[in-house]
Design a protein around this motif. Structure first.
Motif, PDB file in Angstrom:
ATOM      1  N   GLY A  98       0.848  -1.184   0.000  1.00  0.00           N
ATOM      2  CA  GLY A  98       0.000   0.000   0.000  1.00  0.00           C
ATOM      3  C   GLY A  98       0.883   1.234   0.000  1.00  0.00           C
ATOM      4  N   TYR A 174      -4.858  -4.950   6.942  1.00  0.00           N
ATOM      5  CA  TYR A 174      -4.357  -3.752   6.280  1.00  0.00           C
ATOM      6  C   TYR A 174      -4.384  -2.639   7.334  1.00  0.00           C
ATOM      7  CZ  TYR A 174      -5.036  -6.375   1.931  1.00  0.00           C
ATOM      8  OH  TYR A 174      -4.967  -7.317   0.949  1.00  0.00           O
ATOM      9  N   THR A 216      -0.502  -1.377  -4.817  1.00  0.00           N
ATOM     10  CA  THR A 216      -1.812  -1.942  -5.183  1.00  0.00           C
ATOM     11  C   THR A 216      -2.971  -1.180  -4.565  1.00  0.00           C
ATOM     12  OG1 THR A 216      -1.605  -3.479  -3.339  1.00  0.00           O
ATOM     13  CG2 THR A 216      -0.923  -4.282  -5.511  1.00  0.00           C
ATOM     14  N   ASP A 217      -2.682  -0.305  -3.629  1.00  0.00           N
ATOM     15  CA  ASP A 217      -3.714   0.519  -2.995  1.00  0.00           C
ATOM     16  C   ASP A 217      -3.010   1.694  -2.332  1.00  0.00           C
ATOM     17  OD1 ASP A 217      -3.078  -2.037  -1.238  1.00  0.00           O
ATOM     18  OD2 ASP A 217      -3.410  -0.367   0.135  1.00  0.00           O
ATOM     19  N   VAL A 227      -9.897  -1.951   0.969  1.00  0.00           N
ATOM     20  CA  VAL A 227      -8.962  -2.831   0.239  1.00  0.00           C
ATOM     21  C   VAL A 227      -9.371  -4.286   0.441  1.00  0.00           C
ATOM     22  CG1 VAL A 227      -6.519  -3.281  -0.215  1.00  0.00           C
ATOM     23  CG2 VAL A 227      -7.149  -1.317   1.184  1.00  0.00           C
ATOM     24  N   ASP A 231      -8.601  -6.968  -4.896  1.00  0.00           N
ATOM     25  CA  ASP A 231      -8.160  -5.698  -5.496  1.00  0.00           C
ATOM     26  C   ASP A 231      -6.639  -5.669  -5.606  1.00  0.00           C
ATOM     27  OD1 ASP A 231     -10.782  -4.817  -5.485  1.00  0.00           O
ATOM     28  OD2 ASP A 231     -10.580  -3.796  -3.546  1.00  0.00           O
ATOM     29  N   VAL A 232      -5.988  -6.166  -4.550  1.00  0.00           N
ATOM     30  CA  VAL A 232      -4.528  -6.185  -4.514  1.00  0.00           C
ATOM     31  C   VAL A 232      -4.004  -7.068  -5.659  1.00  0.00           C
ATOM     32  CG1 VAL A 232      -2.551  -7.031  -3.155  1.00  0.00           C
ATOM     33  CG2 VAL A 232      -4.304  -5.617  -2.058  1.00  0.00           C
TER      34      VAL A 232
END
Ligand code: HPA
Length: 254
Positions: A98, A174, A216-217, A227, A231-232
């Motif tokens: 992230g 996360y 990725t975020d 997240v 999605d990652v």
């Protein structure tokens, strides 16, 4: 049998498909190697692959072990010990992370220039294994020559690179917005849940290290969205061709 490799690559999130480009592969499932843990997370299989990539003999870890899965630090870093015993001199690592740097965008590739070990344990905790000193210097963990080579290749191939500090947490959560803010304040550009244990042990073994994170975020005020692992994976897959091209060329020229 393939020749003895000098370079190892850990195929983290977003680099898994690089395994398909390895020529003359000899695949050894982790489950058949004494003392090797077996990886469990979706999207990670578990095998060592010996073969050719970028014209060089390499070994690849297809699937890695995360501390958050419940493995001890000794287990997480056991494959690095095996690499050392096999004579590996260079380790290339990738991960998903992230971004906490406000200038980063999803899909960016960040070359890791330094790290912050925010995991609850140091993998060298305990009796010193004499591949390196009891109190290892950490002033230059990510090899400057490999960093320079990556910049050269990226410029040639028109791959945009960011550079920054990777902070490793235990996970599996996360970050909260407050945690992202704190990590940014501490000097982190990206946050993830891997890589640092392996790199610490590799550095202690005198193996030169190079790492990249796929952003990725974003853990940046005003840009934080929910997240998910999916999605990652999606963002990592999108960056995959650029990452694979960079890594393959680094192997060819290093
Ligand atoms: N935090 C920690 N680990 C991660 C993240 C994140 O935002 N994204 C991908 N891995």
């Amino acid at each position: 049998m393939p020749n003895k490799p000098l370079t190892a690559i850990i195929l983290g999130t977003g680099l898994g498909r690089l395994s398909e480009k390895i020529e003359q592969p000899l695949c050894i499932p982790y489950s058949s190697i004494p003392n090797f843990p077996v990886s469990t997370v979706d999207g990670h299989s578990g095998q060592l692959i010996f073969g050719k990539l970028g014209g060089k003999d390499i070994m690849a870890m297809d699937g890695r072990f995360h501390y958050y899965e419940g493995y001890s630090m000794k287990e997480v870093t056991y494959p690095i010990r095996v690499m050392y015993e096999l004579g590996i001199k260079t380790l290339l690592v990738s991960n998903a992370a992230g971004g906490t740097n406000p200038s980063f965008r999803i899909g960016d590739i960040m070359v890791i220039t330094d790290h912050i070990n925010y995991m609850p344990e140091n993998p060298l905790y305990g009796q010193n294994i004499p591949t390196g000193p009891r109190f290892p210097d950490m002033g230059e963990v990510y090899d400057p020559d490999l960093l320079e080579l990556a910049n050269t290749i990226a410029a040639e191939k028109k791959i945009k690179l960011k550079h920054g500090v990777y902070l490793a947490t235990q996970g599996p959560t996360y970050e909260t917005p407050a945690e992202y803010r704190m990590f940014a304040h501490w000097g982190a550009d990206a946050v993830g849940m891997s890589t640092v244990p392996e790199v610490i042990v590799a550095h202690h073994c005198g193996i030169r290290c190079f790492g990249v994170s796929i952003i990725t975020d974003l853990g940046v005020n005003g840009k934080i969205v929910k997240v998910t692992h999916e999605d990652v994976q999606k963002a990592a897959n999108e960056a995959q061709p650029r990452m694979a091209a960079l890594m393959e060329e680094i192997i060819r020229r290093s």
